[in-house]
Design a protein around this motif. Structure first.
Motif, PDB file in Angstrom:
ATOM      1  N   GLY A  80       0.872  -1.225   0.126  1.00 57.49           N
ATOM      2  CA  GLY A  80       0.156  -0.009   0.135  1.00 57.49           C
ATOM      3  C   GLY A  80       1.011   1.466   0.230  1.00 57.49           C
ATOM      4  N   GLY A  81       0.757   2.571  -0.657  1.00 60.71           N
ATOM      5  CA  GLY A  81       1.402   3.790  -0.434  1.00 60.71           C
ATOM      6  C   GLY A  81       1.156   4.841  -1.378  1.00 60.71           C
ATOM      7  N   SER A  82       0.855   6.344  -0.935  1.00 65.69           N
ATOM      8  CA  SER A  82       0.816   7.456  -2.274  1.00 65.69           C
ATOM      9  C   SER A  82       2.268   7.968  -1.907  1.00 65.69           C
ATOM     10  CB  SER A  82      -0.113   8.233  -2.011  1.00 65.69           C
ATOM     11  OG  SER A  82       0.240   9.695  -2.232  1.00 65.69           O
ATOM     12  N   GLY A  83       2.488   8.214  -2.762  1.00 69.35           N
ATOM     13  CA  GLY A  83       3.431   9.390  -3.238  1.00 69.35           C
ATOM     14  C   GLY A  83       4.696   9.447  -2.783  1.00 69.35           C
ATOM     15  N   ARG A 129       6.806  -9.213   5.695  1.00 72.44           N
ATOM     16  CA  ARG A 129       5.892  -8.429   6.832  1.00 72.44           C
ATOM     17  C   ARG A 129       4.718  -7.770   5.967  1.00 72.44           C
ATOM     18  NH1 ARG A 129       4.983  -7.835  12.497  1.00 72.44           N
ATOM     19  NH2 ARG A 129       7.246  -7.561  12.724  1.00 72.44           N
ATOM     20  N   LEU A 130       4.879  -7.248   4.995  1.00 79.16           N
ATOM     21  CA  LEU A 130       3.742  -6.486   4.194  1.00 79.16           C
ATOM     22  C   LEU A 130       3.057  -7.322   3.204  1.00 79.16           C
ATOM     23  CD1 LEU A 130       5.474  -3.056   3.831  1.00 79.16           C
ATOM     24  CD2 LEU A 130       4.165  -3.826   5.811  1.00 79.16           C
ATOM     25  N   SER A 131       3.402  -8.483   3.037  1.00 72.37           N
ATOM     26  CA  SER A 131       3.032  -9.482   2.090  1.00 72.37           C
ATOM     27  C   SER A 131       2.939  -8.796   0.723  1.00 72.37           C
ATOM     28  CB  SER A 131       1.436 -10.015   2.406  1.00 72.37           C
ATOM     29  OG  SER A 131       1.257 -10.320   3.330  1.00 72.37           O
ATOM     30  N   LEU A 132       4.252  -8.188   0.392  1.00 71.14           N
ATOM     31  CA  LEU A 132       4.536  -7.270  -0.865  1.00 71.14           C
ATOM     32  C   LEU A 132       5.453  -8.002  -1.683  1.00 71.14           C
ATOM     33  CD1 LEU A 132       4.035  -4.465  -2.121  1.00 71.14           C
ATOM     34  CD2 LEU A 132       6.106  -3.774  -0.655  1.00 71.14           C
ATOM     35  N   VAL A 145       7.165   5.169 -13.860  1.00 71.44           N
ATOM     36  CA  VAL A 145       7.635   4.106 -12.893  1.00 71.44           C
ATOM     37  C   VAL A 145       6.462   3.884 -11.747  1.00 71.44           C
ATOM     38  CG1 VAL A 145       9.541   3.168 -11.405  1.00 71.44           C
ATOM     39  CG2 VAL A 145       9.960   4.281 -13.343  1.00 71.44           C
ATOM     40  N   LEU A 146       6.403   4.912 -11.001  1.00 74.63           N
ATOM     41  CA  LEU A 146       5.630   4.887  -9.718  1.00 74.63           C
ATOM     42  C   LEU A 146       4.169   4.506 -10.068  1.00 74.63           C
ATOM     43  CD1 LEU A 146       7.407   7.667  -7.604  1.00 74.63           C
ATOM     44  CD2 LEU A 146       7.990   5.194  -7.891  1.00 74.63           C
ATOM     45  N   ASN A 147       3.659   5.390 -11.151  1.00 73.86           N
ATOM     46  CA  ASN A 147       2.021   5.169 -11.091  1.00 73.86           C
ATOM     47  C   ASN A 147       1.871   3.856 -11.809  1.00 73.86           C
ATOM     48  OD1 ASN A 147       1.984   7.867 -10.080  1.00 73.86           O
ATOM     49  ND2 ASN A 147       1.241   8.885 -12.101  1.00 73.86           N
ATOM     50  N   ARG A 172       2.572   5.746  -1.404  1.00 76.38           N
ATOM     51  CA  ARG A 172       1.873   5.483  -0.207  1.00 76.38           C
ATOM     52  C   ARG A 172       0.451   5.176  -0.409  1.00 76.38           C
ATOM     53  NH1 ARG A 172       2.438   7.464   5.959  1.00 76.38           N
ATOM     54  NH2 ARG A 172       1.549   5.719   6.920  1.00 76.38           N
ATOM     55  N   ASN A 173       0.062   6.079  -1.359  1.00 72.73           N
ATOM     56  CA  ASN A 173      -1.539   5.993  -1.687  1.00 72.73           C
ATOM     57  C   ASN A 173      -1.792   6.062  -3.085  1.00 72.73           C
ATOM     58  OD1 ASN A 173      -1.729   7.695   1.402  1.00 72.73           O
ATOM     59  ND2 ASN A 173      -2.819   5.820   1.220  1.00 72.73           N
ATOM     60  N   THR A 174      -2.824   5.408  -3.561  1.00 75.49           N
ATOM     61  CA  THR A 174      -3.186   5.199  -5.131  1.00 75.49           C
ATOM     62  C   THR A 174      -2.038   4.654  -6.191  1.00 75.49           C
ATOM     63  OG1 THR A 174      -2.186   7.383  -5.743  1.00 75.49           O
ATOM     64  CG2 THR A 174      -4.387   7.564  -4.947  1.00 75.49           C
ATOM     65  N   HIS A 175      -2.290   4.490  -7.183  1.00 71.60           N
ATOM     66  CA  HIS A 175      -1.477   3.698  -8.139  1.00 71.60           C
ATOM     67  C   HIS A 175      -0.664   2.574  -7.536  1.00 71.60           C
ATOM     68  CE1 HIS A 175      -2.028   7.776  -9.747  1.00 71.60           C
ATOM     69  NE2 HIS A 175      -2.157   7.290 -10.815  1.00 71.60           N
ATOM     70  N   GLY A 176      -1.423   1.710  -7.091  1.00 70.62           N
ATOM     71  CA  GLY A 176      -0.820   0.398  -6.272  1.00 70.62           C
ATOM     72  C   GLY A 176      -0.422   0.526  -4.897  1.00 70.62           C
ATOM     73  N   GLU A 177      -0.052   1.779  -4.421  1.00 71.60           N
ATOM     74  CA  GLU A 177       0.398   2.210  -2.959  1.00 71.60           C
ATOM     75  C   GLU A 177       1.105   0.847  -2.452  1.00 71.60           C
ATOM     76  OE1 GLU A 177      -4.069   1.115  -1.046  1.00 71.60           O
ATOM     77  OE2 GLU A 177      -3.563   3.317  -1.680  1.00 71.60           O
ATOM     78  N   PRO A 178       2.349   0.634  -3.060  1.00 71.95           N
ATOM     79  CA  PRO A 178       2.947  -0.486  -2.618  1.00 71.95           C
ATOM     80  C   PRO A 178       3.762  -0.325  -1.486  1.00 71.95           C
ATOM     81  CG  PRO A 178       4.242   0.694  -4.421  1.00 71.95           C
ATOM     82  CD  PRO A 178       2.941   1.069  -4.423  1.00 71.95           C
ATOM     83  N   PHE A 179       3.807   1.136  -0.922  1.00 66.13           N
ATOM     84  CA  PHE A 179       4.388   1.296   0.482  1.00 66.13           C
ATOM     85  C   PHE A 179       3.568   2.038   1.303  1.00 66.13           C
ATOM     86  CE2 PHE A 179       8.866   1.876  -1.063  1.00 66.13           C
ATOM     87  CZ  PHE A 179       9.091   0.535  -1.150  1.00 66.13           C
TER      88      PHE A 179
END
Length: 267
Positions: A80-83, A129-132, A145-147, A172-179
């Protein structure tokens, strides 16, 4: 003198015009509300859905390209994560790694040097820990890249396993929010980076909860915050840095998680 109860045509016209104006204003407000709702749905749901699916497909494509997935790798899942901050491009210092667990070497023991092209996905980041499990691509451009739901490698920082700082950014938020759930990481948690030739394991060591978006010290070869100097390191080493925006749904500040390289093995 006017007779009581008589409504003249001028009064009727004014009342009708008033009703039309109120009705038109209400229609405009409803339309604006629907458009805003659709924008929110697009940002918070659709961009996540598309980016996560795209990132999962890229991980699978890299695994097919490399062969059998590394043993012990977690199942792909949403983080999870934005920007993440900034935009960047270009190539970074090339590198590989060698040596036994706990004694990494920057001599290029993987038999080749990592020289990814701009925006190329060339590694897989896994955080149990984050199932990421997401791709790592060169550069931290939002559009390229990030989006896409990828994690981006900061231009000018080291590559996996190299002496110095392998620094990454993610939404951290939107676009997959991996962090999105990066604050859940604790000291001792593991972070794995897989490339075509090797698997590198880093262990989380320290966290900087909040700093300025312009705090470039967190991604230096020896990472130390220039805003909050009590956070960071003073000795050279083999570091990884994960950065994202904080607090959620803003891009005002940054947070950083640091780890140290503790193991390396060939694929």
């Amino acid at each position: 003198m006017r007779a009581p109860g008589i409504v003249h045509h001028g009064t009727r016209r004014r009342r009708a015009a008033y009703r039309r104006a109120v009705w038109s204003a209400a229609e405009v407000l409803v339309t604006v509300g629907v458009v805003l709702l659709l924008l929110v749905v697009h940002q918070l749901w659709w961009t996540n859905r598309e980016a996560r699916h795209g990132a999962e497909r890229k991980v699978q494509a890299l695994e097919r390209e490399w062969g059998t997935p590394a043993a012990g790798s977690p199942t792909p899942g949403a983080g999870g994560g934005s920007g993440a901050g900034g935009s960047g491009d270009g190539k970074t210092a090339a590198g590989g790694a060698g040596g036994s667990a706990g004694q990494p070497s920057s001599s290029g023991g993987n038999g080749g040097r990592i020289q990814p092209r701009w925006s190329q996905a060339y590694a897989v980041l896994s955080i149990p820990r984050l199932s990421l499990r997401v791709p790592v691509a060169e550069g931290v451009s939002k559009a390229d890249v990030l989006n896409k739901g990828y994690v981006g490698h900061y231009k000018g920082t080291q590559q996996p396993g190299q002496a110095g700082n392998f620094a990454l950014a993610g939404h951290r938020n939107t676009h997959g929010e991996p962090f999105r759930y990066l604050p859940r990481l604790r000291r001792g948690d593991t972070i794995t980076v897989e490339t075509r030739t090797a698997v590198y394991t880093y262990t989380v060591d320290r966290t900087l909860p909040q700093t300025s978006s312009r705090d470039g010290g967190v991604i230096r070869p020896v990472p130390r915050s220039t805003v909050r100097p009590s956070y960071g390191y003073s000795q050279p080493g083999y570091y990884i840095t994960l950065t994202t925006c904080t607090p959620e749904y803003t891009s005002r500040y940054r947070m950083a998680v640091w780890g140290k390289l503790t193991a390396m093995r060939p694929r």
